[in-house]
Design a protein around this motif. Structure first.
Motif, PDB file in Angstrom:
ATOM      1  N   LYS A  73       0.851  -1.193   0.000  1.00 29.45           N
ATOM      2  CA  LYS A  73       0.000   0.000   0.000  1.00 29.45           C
ATOM      3  C   LYS A  73       0.882   1.236   0.000  1.00 29.45           C
ATOM      4  O   LYS A  73       1.874   1.304   0.733  1.00 29.45           O
ATOM      5  N   GLY A  74       0.555   2.209  -0.853  1.00 29.64           N
ATOM      6  CA  GLY A  74       1.364   3.422  -0.916  1.00 29.64           C
ATOM      7  C   GLY A  74       0.643   4.539  -1.642  1.00 29.64           C
ATOM      8  O   GLY A  74      -0.535   4.426  -1.977  1.00 29.64           O
ATOM      9  N   VAL A  75       1.366   5.615  -1.876  1.00 28.74           N
ATOM     10  CA  VAL A  75       0.816   6.787  -2.558  1.00 28.74           C
ATOM     11  C   VAL A  75       1.481   6.920  -3.925  1.00 28.74           C
ATOM     12  O   VAL A  75       2.716   6.863  -4.030  1.00 28.74           O
ATOM     13  N   TYR A  76       0.671   7.098  -4.956  1.00 28.71           N
ATOM     14  CA  TYR A  76       1.172   7.185  -6.323  1.00 28.71           C
ATOM     15  C   TYR A  76       1.575   8.618  -6.646  1.00 28.71           C
ATOM     16  O   TYR A  76       0.839   9.565  -6.369  1.00 28.71           O
ATOM     17  N   SER A  77       2.761   8.752  -7.214  1.00 31.96           N
ATOM     18  CA  SER A  77       3.255  10.050  -7.664  1.00 31.96           C
ATOM     19  C   SER A  77       3.529   9.961  -9.154  1.00 31.96           C
ATOM     20  O   SER A  77       4.439   9.244  -9.587  1.00 31.96           O
ATOM     21  N   ALA A  78       2.721  10.663  -9.950  1.00 33.26           N
ATOM     22  CA  ALA A  78       2.875  10.624 -11.407  1.00 33.26           C
ATOM     23  C   ALA A  78       4.031  11.515 -11.835  1.00 33.26           C
ATOM     24  O   ALA A  78       4.288  12.559 -11.232  1.00 33.26           O
ATOM     25  N   SER A  79       4.715  11.114 -12.887  1.00 35.42           N
ATOM     26  CA  SER A  79       5.797  11.930 -13.431  1.00 35.42           C
ATOM     27  C   SER A  79       5.205  13.086 -14.236  1.00 35.42           C
ATOM     28  O   SER A  79       4.148  12.962 -14.850  1.00 35.42           O
ATOM     29  N   VAL A  87       5.298   4.623  -6.778  1.00 34.66           N
ATOM     30  CA  VAL A  87       4.481   4.377  -5.595  1.00 34.66           C
ATOM     31  C   VAL A  87       5.414   4.372  -4.387  1.00 34.66           C
ATOM     32  O   VAL A  87       6.354   3.575  -4.318  1.00 34.66           O
ATOM     33  N   THR A  88       5.146   5.272  -3.456  1.00 32.05           N
ATOM     34  CA  THR A  88       5.960   5.358  -2.241  1.00 32.05           C
ATOM     35  C   THR A  88       5.222   4.662  -1.116  1.00 32.05           C
ATOM     36  O   THR A  88       4.130   5.077  -0.725  1.00 32.05           O
ATOM     37  N   THR A  89       5.810   3.588  -0.607  1.00 32.87           N
ATOM     38  CA  THR A  89       5.230   2.858   0.511  1.00 32.87           C
ATOM     39  C   THR A  89       5.939   3.266   1.788  1.00 32.87           C
ATOM     40  O   THR A  89       6.785   4.158   1.788  1.00 32.87           O
ATOM     41  N   GLU A  90       5.623   2.591   2.860  1.00 28.47           N
ATOM     42  CA  GLU A  90       6.214   2.946   4.154  1.00 28.47           C
ATOM     43  C   GLU A  90       7.722   2.732   4.160  1.00 28.47           C
ATOM     44  O   GLU A  90       8.461   3.478   4.793  1.00 28.47           O
ATOM     45  N   ASN A  91       8.199   1.715   3.413  1.00 31.71           N
ATOM     46  CA  ASN A  91       9.611   1.352   3.494  1.00 31.71           C
ATOM     47  C   ASN A  91      10.385   1.491   2.198  1.00 31.71           C
ATOM     48  O   ASN A  91      11.616   1.534   2.220  1.00 31.71           O
ATOM     49  N   THR A 109      -4.060   6.940  -3.192  1.00 29.78           N
ATOM     50  CA  THR A 109      -3.593   5.843  -2.356  1.00 29.78           C
ATOM     51  C   THR A 109      -3.920   4.544  -3.078  1.00 29.78           C
ATOM     52  O   THR A 109      -5.083   4.297  -3.427  1.00 29.78           O
ATOM     53  N   VAL A 110      -2.901   3.720  -3.309  1.00 27.57           N
ATOM     54  CA  VAL A 110      -3.069   2.567  -4.194  1.00 27.57           C
ATOM     55  C   VAL A 110      -2.465   1.309  -3.571  1.00 27.57           C
ATOM     56  O   VAL A 110      -1.725   1.362  -2.590  1.00 27.57           O
ATOM     57  N   ILE A 111      -2.802   0.178  -4.192  1.00 27.67           N
ATOM     58  CA  ILE A 111      -2.129  -1.081  -3.914  1.00 27.67           C
ATOM     59  C   ILE A 111      -1.329  -1.446  -5.159  1.00 27.67           C
ATOM     60  O   ILE A 111      -1.867  -1.458  -6.275  1.00 27.67           O
TER      61      ILE A 111
END
Length: 769
Positions: A73-79, A87-91, A109-111
């Protein structure tokens, strides 16, 4: 269902867990006395797999933790360029190829699921595809409206200000709400893309003004960053009420007869720190007296909730958007000259070598003897009794000189332990009465600014150590160690600029002391700003955390923010924890509550800090664009400050940064991402290179300045500029010759090679073709 969910997660996260089928898991729970309802258990399993994706099924239909099967699970950052993203996850962070984004938009917020080696997109091993969108982060779009006739009347297309929004943004004729062609608008999203080429559909909710106007773009920056300039009436009423409270010294240590004073900028009105000093036989007793904001902003009050949501004051060119209403920020909490004020004081014993011996924190009351001004005290340090400001500070000058003495001791200790001192170029934008920028100059930092900085660093370190040793919760300021791969790339770049990077030749982890030695070498080579800029990109971002970690950049084991509670919520949080500790309110029963408070404050404060930084930078860029729009066609001396595959950015003497597009340079340029260069034959453009540019055009909406390269009439000087660092050129030419022997020479093939390298970074594939 929540109870069942927690039990399932506890089970599958266990180190000795062996994947079970749902029926096997249900039997296990029932045999251990949980007696779960079968229907409720299955509904929980379905929700955990299909909604929050905390678990997943193996190929044999057994339950496993989702992350163990490569789902995160993380947050998507488009170029902003191309259809890919991250996708930036916790780790960790995953690269998402263009065709595998699942129609996710920037901020969702995506998987995502890690790609295996059999995928044609597999590369470095950090590639992933998005398999679900849990929450849409993008709810509205700000941009410029273009009207067109669709055969049934007028409809609209919005060009977003945010370049990361890739799908078309359409507005029907019924959703225009009075907006006109060329307006800057705010539009609420009514329909998201469901397939690759689907548009985003919107309804316009607000018209900000004409897209090329300064006012409309100013509003757009505030709106897009969620900056609210006004306070709710309930918050204002509460602020007015608490500001009328009579100041009392009951239960406080009285420092009103001590020489306590503030040092700040001339325009500052929210003065939250004052200092005092006593020199002893063993060293110094430094008093750092901070506005007792937590006395007025009570837990869960309207003021507290508003401050938590804002997180920080935001400092723009023309105004300050405060975290607290002016009745507090500029009034009863500000440590104004000659007025009694409630404070929380850190009394720090420091030995002659600058080491912190002990720290005591007390409730206190002060009366500042003078509002010290940076520029005036800098003049005194330079001119002594001949300074025009000397008499103004005569009653505190002895203490100030002793403070300067301690500053040098602390600075020397900071240098010894390897704290990094990155050089950043800050601008001061001067506006006329109409709010139009008329001058842009570099903001200078003198010795008195550095003195206050060292004293605040000392206090923050002392307070963090105090709380840690006491076993108390805290909102720490942490800075993680850098990624070694990024440091290696930085070392290569710095070496090619002639900077001594021998201190980085180690297989062990890098220390801040090693990087400080590189910065010292760059300072001697007079290219510190460029080297600092690239190093900053290579380092991790500092953040707030409820868990103690070392601060890499400052080379300290314990660090927090304590000194600015008027303008930062994490500082206010630390004050609240300290005050509870002083009152004896932190017990075994309440410590979990304060730990939870610290965690929530850290998370929200980190998010709000990023938002404020973006807003401040965007407003600065807007004013610079407005300033340079009046100067189209003018020429400036500039320095290349960033090199990309699509051109390079140059910073002029007045610190206005703009793009020189690669197409304006001609064909055949090769982008070397490791050395940050654009080259064609003997012509090389690299970081730190001095050039001359002309202002070509300015896009206010995109906050983008475009420059055109002007070749020096002095051809000899021009050749010197483009021929710096001969070693890099020889390496590039050697690479070219090798490539040409294998594929044939010619400008057309060079262009194909450059494009291919930019897309794949793999020479082998090109050779096999």
């Amino acid at each position: 269902m929540e109870k069942i969910k927690n039990q399932i997660l506890d089970l599958v996260r266990g180190a000795d867990y062996i994947p079970l089928t749902p029926n096997e898991m249900l039997s296990l729970f029932n045999n251990n006395g949980y007696d779960f309802d079968e229907g409720e258990f299955w509904r929980t399993i379905q929700e955990m797999e299909g909604e929050d994706f905390s678990i997943a099924f193996t190929k044999r239909n057994k339950i496993a933790l989702a992350e163990s099967l490569g789902q995160y699970k993380g947050v998507y950052s488009a170029s902003s360029r191309g259809g890919f993203g991250f996708v930036t996850t916790e780790n960790e962070e995953f690269f998402v190829p263009p065709s595998l984004s699942f129609c996710a938009l920037n901020g969702d917020t995506v998987i995502c699921k890690r790609l295996d080696r059999g995928s044609r997109f597999y590369g470095k091993g950090n590639e992933a595809e998005i398999i679900a969108i849990l929450d849409r982060g993008l709810k509205e779009i700000i941009g410029t409206l273009t009207l067109y006739n669709n055969g049934r009347g007028q409809a609209g297309h919005i060009t977003p200000d945010n370049e990361r929004i890739k799908p078309s943004v359409l507005v029907s004729s019924k959703a225009l709400n009075g907006a006109c062609h060329g307006d800057k608008v705010v539009a609420k999203i009514t329909s998201y893309p469901k397939a690759e080429h689907d548009p985003i559909r919107c309804e316009i909710t607000e018209v900000l003004g004409k897209a090329d106007s300064q006012e409309a773009n100013y509003k757009a920056v505030l709106h897009s960053n969620g900056i609210t300039t006004t306070f709710p009436q309930g918050v204002l009423s509460e602020a007015e009420e608490v500001s009328l409270e009579k100041i009392s010294d009951t239960g406080r240590r009285d420092f009103r007869k001590h020489t306590v004073f503030t040092i700040d900028s001339h325009e500052a009105k929210d003065l939250d720190d004052a200092i005092s000093l006593e020199k002893t036989e063993d060293g110094y007793i430094l008093g750092v007296h901070i506005a007792d904001v937590s006395h007025y902003v009570k837990k869960n009050s309207k003021l507290d909730k508003e401050a938590f949501n804002r997180g920080t004051s935001v400092y723009f060119t023309d105004k300050v958007v405060p975290m607290l209403p002016k009745e507090l920020s500029n009034g009863i909490c500000s440590l104004n000259e000659g007025e009694d004020r409630l404070t929380l004081s850190a009394i720090i014993n420091i030995d002659k070598k600058g080491s912190i011996v002990s720290c005591e924190i007390v409730n206190s009351i002060i009366n500042s003897k003078i509002k010290g001004i940076y520029s005036e005290l800098n003049d005194i340090l330079k001119s002594g009794e001949k300074s025009e400001f000397y008499q103004k500070y005569a009653h505190v000058i002895g203490d100030f000189y002793e403070m300067y003495e301690l500053y040098k001791v602390l600075k020397e200790k900071s240098d010894r332990r390897g704290a990094m001192e990155l050089e950043s170029e800050e601008t001061k934008i001067v506006l006329n009465e109409q709010g139009h920028p008329i001058e842009i100059v570099k903001r200078e930092r003198g010795e008195s600014e550095r003195l206050i900085e060292q004293f605040m660093l000392c206090a923050n370190e002392a307070v963090a150590t105090y709380l840690y040793n006491a076993g108390m919760p805290c909102v720490y300021r942490v800075h993680d160690e850098p990624d070694m791969e990024k440091i290696s790339a930085f070392a290569l770049f710095a070496k090619n600029l002639g900077v001594d990077v021998s201190s980085l030749r180690t297989k062990n982890k890098i220390t801040s002391s090693q990087l400080s030695r590189v910065l010292d070498s760059a300072r001697k080579k007079e290219n510190l700003p460029i080297v600092s800029s690239i190093l900053l990109r290579s380092l991790m971002k500092a953040r707030y955390s409820p868990v103690q970690k070392a601060h890499f950049g400052l080379a300290t084991e314990y660090y927090c923010h304590f000194t600015s509670p008027i303008r930062r919520y994490p500082d206010l949080s630390v004050h609240r924890i300290i005050k509870a500790m002083l009152k004896g309110e932190i017990t075994e029963n309440t410590i979990a509550e304060y730990e939870s408070f610290a965690a929530n404050s850290a998370m929200a404060s980190s998010d709000n800090e990023v938002k404020a930084v973006h807003a401040e930078r965007d407003i600065d860029d807007l004013y610079k664009c407005v300033y340079m729009r009046d100067r189209i066609g003018e020429e400036y001396e500039a320095v290349i400050c960033s090199v990309t595959s699509f051109g390079f950015f140059a910073k002029t003497e007045n610190l206005c940064e703009g793009l020189v597009p690669i197409e304006s340079l001609g064909n055949g340029f090769y982008y070397d991402k490791d050395n940050y260069t654009l080259s064609r034959g003997k012509t090389v453009y690299r970081l730190g290179q001095k050039i001359r540019v002309k202002v070509e055009d300015v896009d206010i909406s995109a906050r983008q300045i475009n420059y055109y390269l002007v070749k020096d009439k002095n051809e000899k000087q021009y050749k010197e500029n483009i021929s710096a660092n001969e070693g890099v050129e020889q390496e590039i030419r050697g690479t070219r010759r090798t490539f040409n022997r294998e594929t044939g020479s010619g400008r057309k093939k060079q262009r194909r090679y450059s494009t291919f390298m930019e897309l794949t970074h793999k020479r082998g594939k090109r050779r096999r073709k």
